[in-house]
Design a protein around this motif. Sequence first.
Motif, PDB file in Angstrom:
ATOM      1  N   VAL A  10       0.872  -1.170   0.000  1.00  0.00           N
ATOM      2  CA  VAL A  10       0.000   0.000   0.000  1.00  0.00           C
ATOM      3  C   VAL A  10       0.911   1.223   0.000  1.00  0.00           C
ATOM      4  N   VAL A  47      -9.008   1.122  -1.155  1.00  0.00           N
ATOM      5  CA  VAL A  47      -8.409   1.787  -0.007  1.00  0.00           C
ATOM      6  C   VAL A  47      -9.212   3.038   0.317  1.00  0.00           C
ATOM      7  N   ALA A  68     -13.478   3.863   1.649  1.00  0.00           N
ATOM      8  CA  ALA A  68     -13.086   2.584   1.053  1.00  0.00           C
ATOM      9  C   ALA A  68     -14.307   1.831   0.520  1.00  0.00           C
ATOM     10  N   LEU A  77      -8.595  -0.841   4.684  1.00  0.00           N
ATOM     11  CA  LEU A  77      -8.500  -1.742   3.539  1.00  0.00           C
ATOM     12  C   LEU A  77      -9.298  -3.003   3.831  1.00  0.00           C
TER      13      LEU A  77
END
Length: 290
Positions: A23, A135, A190, A243
């Motif tokens: 990420v 995300v 997200a 996430l």
Amino acid sequence: MTLTAPGPPGAGPGPDHDPVPPVTLWLCPNDALPPTVAGLLAEHWLDDRENATAARFLFERDRRQYLVAHTLVRRALALEAGLGEAELVIWRSSRGRPFLQPLPGGLPRGGGHLDFNLSHAGGYSLLGIVRRQRVGVDVECLDREAGALETILTTFTPQEQHWAAQAPPGRQRDRRVLRLWTLKEAYSKARGLGLGLPFDEFAFTLDDDRGVLAFQPPADDLGGRWRLLELEPVPGVLAAVALPADEGPAPRLELHQGFPWDRAAPHTIVLPEPVNTPHHTAPATAFAPL
């Protein structure tokens, strides 16, 4: 903010072929980009809609925040995708979530999925990018107006309101309110719902210092397994990352600071284990202030 497309025939291994793609997180203060430079980059990189939006701001500080944030998005995505900044076509969903227009040949730098999320507040922009799933990110500064924080507090569940109110008035209580707010924003973004998801329909149980002890998802989140991270990358600047969690190992998070002119070594953080029920008791891994 998702780009999904098949890879080109015969393409070699790329970032999407890594066992666990990282990420990528960029934290950029406004003063990392001089106003004249931000304006010049915007002129060449942003599309007509973005430049029209920038022109509508009444106050120069708000216009500068917008230009830094959106030039950051294009620069960081260009590095990840292997495209020129002005080549990126950014659309928005019906709920306003930005995403990249899919490319029929996949990404020049490999892989076929790229998702991103942007937040900006108090002179800082925070951008999260992933190569699988989605995300959500949020950033807030502790110098928020007290009246605004009291209004924010009323949007939480009764249990969260009670936990926040246990802290003494002032900076300690403000911190608790903004910790909850950033997590709720990151989770909602997200999901692609933003403020369309009422914040009293899901709840976090937080460690008094830092870390998510439990998460009660809303009724429509049938999976409910999330990796949730709190950060304070700069003193007084709170951030959160959300996430979806799969069965694979935890990805690492690479935190970059400043405007992405180069690939300076990032700070590496291992994301915490998933939380999804009020019975989870292990706090999420925290990242100490820099």
